[in-house]
Design a protein around this motif. Structure first.
Motif, mmCIF file in Angstrom:
data_model
loop_
_atom_site.group_PDB
_atom_site.id
_atom_site.type_symbol
_atom_site.label_atom_id
_atom_site.label_comp_id
_atom_site.label_asym_id
_atom_site.label_seq_id
_atom_site.Cartn_x
_atom_site.Cartn_y
_atom_site.Cartn_z
ATOM 1 N N MET A 163 3.373 -12.906 -13.591
ATOM 2 C CA MET A 163 3.775 -12.485 -14.926
ATOM 3 C C MET A 163 3.071 -11.182 -15.285
ATOM 4 O O MET A 163 1.892 -11.011 -15.013
ATOM 5 C CB MET A 163 3.418 -13.601 -15.923
ATOM 6 C CG MET A 163 3.822 -13.313 -17.316
ATOM 7 S SD MET A 163 5.606 -13.466 -17.438
ATOM 8 C CE MET A 163 5.816 -13.284 -19.170
ATOM 9 N N ILE A 164 3.800 -10.294 -15.875
ATOM 10 C CA ILE A 164 3.255 -9.000 -16.277
ATOM 11 C C ILE A 164 2.683 -9.101 -17.686
ATOM 12 O O ILE A 164 3.341 -9.593 -18.604
ATOM 13 C CB ILE A 164 4.345 -7.913 -16.217
ATOM 14 C CG1 ILE A 164 4.772 -7.706 -14.758
ATOM 15 C CG2 ILE A 164 3.862 -6.616 -16.835
ATOM 16 C CD1 ILE A 164 5.964 -6.812 -14.586
ATOM 17 N N ASP A 165 1.473 -8.626 -17.851
ATOM 18 C CA ASP A 165 0.821 -8.578 -19.153
ATOM 19 C C ASP A 165 1.352 -7.346 -19.895
ATOM 20 O O ASP A 165 1.205 -6.223 -19.400
ATOM 21 C CB ASP A 165 -0.690 -8.481 -18.963
ATOM 22 C CG ASP A 165 -1.466 -8.442 -20.265
ATOM 23 O OD1 ASP A 165 -0.849 -8.338 -21.354
ATOM 24 O OD2 ASP A 165 -2.702 -8.504 -20.193
ATOM 25 N N PRO A 166 1.952 -7.519 -21.077
ATOM 26 C CA PRO A 166 2.479 -6.368 -21.820
ATOM 27 C C PRO A 166 1.435 -5.281 -22.080
ATOM 28 O O PRO A 166 1.792 -4.108 -22.210
ATOM 29 C CB PRO A 166 2.965 -6.976 -23.136
ATOM 30 C CG PRO A 166 3.229 -8.408 -22.819
ATOM 31 C CD PRO A 166 2.234 -8.777 -21.757
ATOM 32 N N LYS A 167 0.164 -5.635 -22.122
ATOM 33 C CA LYS A 167 -0.885 -4.636 -22.350
ATOM 34 C C LYS A 167 -0.923 -3.594 -21.237
ATOM 35 O O LYS A 167 -1.378 -2.481 -21.445
ATOM 36 C CB LYS A 167 -2.250 -5.314 -22.473
ATOM 37 C CG LYS A 167 -2.395 -6.134 -23.738
ATOM 38 C CD LYS A 167 -3.723 -6.838 -23.765
ATOM 39 C CE LYS A 167 -3.781 -7.805 -24.930
ATOM 40 N NZ LYS A 167 -4.956 -8.665 -24.860
ATOM 41 N N GLN A 168 -0.454 -3.958 -20.035
ATOM 42 C CA GLN A 168 -0.413 -3.002 -18.925
ATOM 43 C C GLN A 168 0.674 -1.952 -19.135
ATOM 44 O O GLN A 168 0.648 -0.905 -18.500
ATOM 45 C CB GLN A 168 -0.148 -3.719 -17.608
ATOM 46 C CG GLN A 168 -1.266 -4.619 -17.151
ATOM 47 C CD GLN A 168 -0.893 -5.262 -15.838
ATOM 48 O OE1 GLN A 168 -0.110 -6.201 -15.795
ATOM 49 N NE2 GLN A 168 -1.446 -4.730 -14.758
ATOM 50 N N VAL A 169 1.628 -2.255 -20.006
ATOM 51 C CA VAL A 169 2.800 -1.419 -20.203
ATOM 52 C C VAL A 169 2.702 -0.585 -21.481
ATOM 53 O O VAL A 169 3.158 0.554 -21.507
ATOM 54 C CB VAL A 169 4.067 -2.314 -20.255
ATOM 55 C CG1 VAL A 169 5.302 -1.520 -20.612
ATOM 56 C CG2 VAL A 169 4.253 -3.054 -18.935
ATOM 57 N N LEU A 170 2.114 -1.148 -22.522
ATOM 58 C CA LEU A 170 2.084 -0.493 -23.825
ATOM 59 C C LEU A 170 1.068 0.640 -23.875
ATOM 60 O O LEU A 170 -0.007 0.552 -23.275
ATOM 61 C CB LEU A 170 1.791 -1.526 -24.915
ATOM 62 C CG LEU A 170 2.863 -2.615 -25.057
ATOM 63 C CD1 LEU A 170 2.397 -3.690 -26.020
ATOM 64 C CD2 LEU A 170 4.186 -2.015 -25.510
ATOM 65 N N ARG A 171 1.422 1.679 -24.597
ATOM 66 C CA ARG A 171 0.544 2.844 -24.749
ATOM 67 C C ARG A 171 -0.822 2.424 -25.284
ATOM 68 O O ARG A 171 -0.903 1.634 -26.223
ATOM 69 C CB ARG A 171 1.138 3.836 -25.736
ATOM 70 C CG ARG A 171 2.363 4.531 -25.269
ATOM 71 C CD ARG A 171 2.905 5.396 -26.388
ATOM 72 N NE ARG A 171 4.063 6.145 -25.952
ATOM 73 C CZ ARG A 171 4.864 6.782 -26.780
ATOM 74 N NH1 ARG A 171 4.628 6.775 -28.077
ATOM 75 N NH2 ARG A 171 5.894 7.444 -26.299
ATOM 76 N N PRO A 172 -1.878 2.979 -24.739
ATOM 77 C CA PRO A 172 -3.209 2.679 -25.268
ATOM 78 C C PRO A 172 -3.434 3.403 -26.606
ATOM 79 O O PRO A 172 -2.785 4.412 -26.895
ATOM 80 C CB PRO A 172 -4.155 3.214 -24.194
ATOM 81 C CG PRO A 172 -3.370 4.288 -23.506
ATOM 82 C CD PRO A 172 -1.932 3.865 -23.578
#
Length: 137
Positions: free
Chosen positions: A1-10
């Motif tokens: 499962m992909i953690d959305p935090k890896q995708v969302l802009r910091p």
């Protein structure tokens, strides 16, 4: 499962700055480079001849994208979508947020998007084996 935090802009994200034409050219080159992935795919594995774009690709970002919704992101920006593609179909790590590579891919796919017409999308050459169309991971 992909953690959305890896995708969302910091927080405080400031993208790399460079000459737009140079970034677009570099993004086009990178879109064909399978070395970005761990599984031999390149962006163009799925997206050659406008394949694997949904009709929403014609809409300005941010907008809903099913691949993003599958991991809990309601609307996604183009740079975030590229990060998601790095993780899911390409089985790689996200690109560094301040990298020239990420901004180059954003510049290139932003140009592709400007001319995209949903009716112009071709069938994906990978068809059933297309990792972009794979079921939820």
């Amino acid at each position: 499962m992909i953690d959305p935090k890896q995708v969302l802009r910091p927080a405080g994200y400031k993208p790399y700055k460079g000459n737009k034409a140079d970034l677009i050219a570099e993004g086009e080159r990178l879109s064909k480079d399978a070395k970005l992935s761990t599984n031999g795919l390149a962006c163009m594995t799925c997206h050659q001849a406008n394949g694997a774009y949904q009709a929403t690709f014609a809409k300005p970002y941010s907008h809903p994208v099913q691949m993003a919704q599958d991991i809990g992101i309601k609307k996604i920006n183009l740079d975030e979508m590229i990060q998601l593609c790095m993780l899911k179909p390409m089985a790689a790590k996200p690109l560094p947020w301040k990298s020239k590579e990420l901004v180059s891919l954003v510049a290139y796919f932003g140009e592709v998007q400007k001319g995209f017409k949903p009716s112009a999308a071709m069938a994906n050459p990978c068809a059933a084996k297309n990792p972009c169309a794979a079921k939820k991971m």
